[in-house]
Design a protein around this motif. Structure first.
Motif, short mmCIF file in Angstrom:
data_model
loop_
_atom_site.label_atom_id
_atom_site.label_comp_id
_atom_site.label_asym_id
_atom_site.label_seq_id
_atom_site.Cartn_x
_atom_site.Cartn_y
_atom_site.Cartn_z
N VAL A 39 0.84 -1.20 0.00
CA VAL A 39 0.00 0.00 0.00
C VAL A 39 0.88 1.25 0.00
CG1 VAL A 39 -1.78 1.28 1.22
CG2 VAL A 39 -1.80 -1.23 1.24
N ILE A 40 0.63 2.13 -0.93
CA ILE A 40 1.40 3.36 -1.00
C ILE A 40 1.10 4.25 0.20
CG2 ILE A 40 1.56 5.54 -2.27
CD1 ILE A 40 1.38 3.97 -4.86
N ASN A 41 2.14 4.88 0.72
CA ASN A 41 2.00 5.82 1.82
C ASN A 41 2.94 6.99 1.56
OD1 ASN A 41 2.51 7.01 4.61
ND2 ASN A 41 0.89 5.54 5.06
N SER A 42 2.51 8.19 1.91
CA SER A 42 3.32 9.37 1.61
C SER A 42 4.19 9.81 2.78
CB SER A 42 2.40 10.54 1.20
OG SER A 42 1.54 10.88 2.27
N THR A 43 4.11 9.12 3.90
CA THR A 43 4.84 9.53 5.10
C THR A 43 6.19 8.85 5.16
OG1 THR A 43 2.73 9.73 6.25
CG2 THR A 43 4.74 9.66 7.60
N PRO A 44 7.27 9.63 5.26
CA PRO A 44 8.61 9.00 5.31
C PRO A 44 8.75 7.96 6.41
CG PRO A 44 8.80 11.37 4.99
CD PRO A 44 7.36 11.09 5.26
N GLU A 45 8.13 8.20 7.56
CA GLU A 45 8.27 7.29 8.69
C GLU A 45 7.68 5.91 8.41
OE1 GLU A 45 7.16 10.37 8.84
OE2 GLU A 45 8.78 11.38 9.94
N ARG A 46 6.88 5.81 7.39
CA ARG A 46 6.25 4.53 7.03
C ARG A 46 7.14 3.66 6.15
NH1 ARG A 46 2.11 3.42 10.50
NH2 ARG A 46 0.73 5.23 10.71
#
Length: 124
Positions: A103-110
């Motif tokens: 799943v794509i996520n835009s948060t670097p921490e992810r």
């Protein structure tokens, strides 16, 4: 474990193009989301683009939509970022990253694994 290595950065004039590459090692590369991030001096790291395992779903930051294109070649364990119509505001260190998810996520921490980055400098 996944290791990432970026290449293709450099100095370019405004309006020019560059293509970044990120070579990945690890047997599960083809199932992971891949992302490109950037960090300019004094600013937080921000997402540029991301792509799911098949390449069928992509995400772009508003600032690069229509100018940048992300793609991947799972047979070569490589993800690319084609950057066109570059602007001085695009100057930053560009990082490749991957997360153990489809799943794509835009948060670097992810994101779980990161490359060391490649410098992109756009002169006016």
């Amino acid at each position: 474990q996944v290791q990432l290595a970026e290449s293709g950065g450099g100095l370019v004039q405004a309006g020019g193009s560059l293509r970044l590459s990120c070579a990945a090692s690890g047997r599960t590369f083809s199932t992971y989301v891949m992302g490109w991030f950037r960090q300019a001096p004094g600013k937080e790291r921000e997402i540029v683009a991301a792509i799911n395992w098949s390449g069928g779903t992509t995400y772009y930051a508003d600032s690069v939509k229509g100018r940048f294109a992300i793609s991947r070649d799972n047979a070569k364990n490589t993800v690319y970022l084609q950057m066109n119509s570059l602007e001085p505001e695009d100057t930053a260190v560009y990082y490749c990253a991957t997360r153990r998810s489809g799943v794509i996520n835009s948060t670097p921490e992810r994101y779980d694994y990161w490359g060391r980055g490649t410098q992109v400098t756009v002169s006016s």
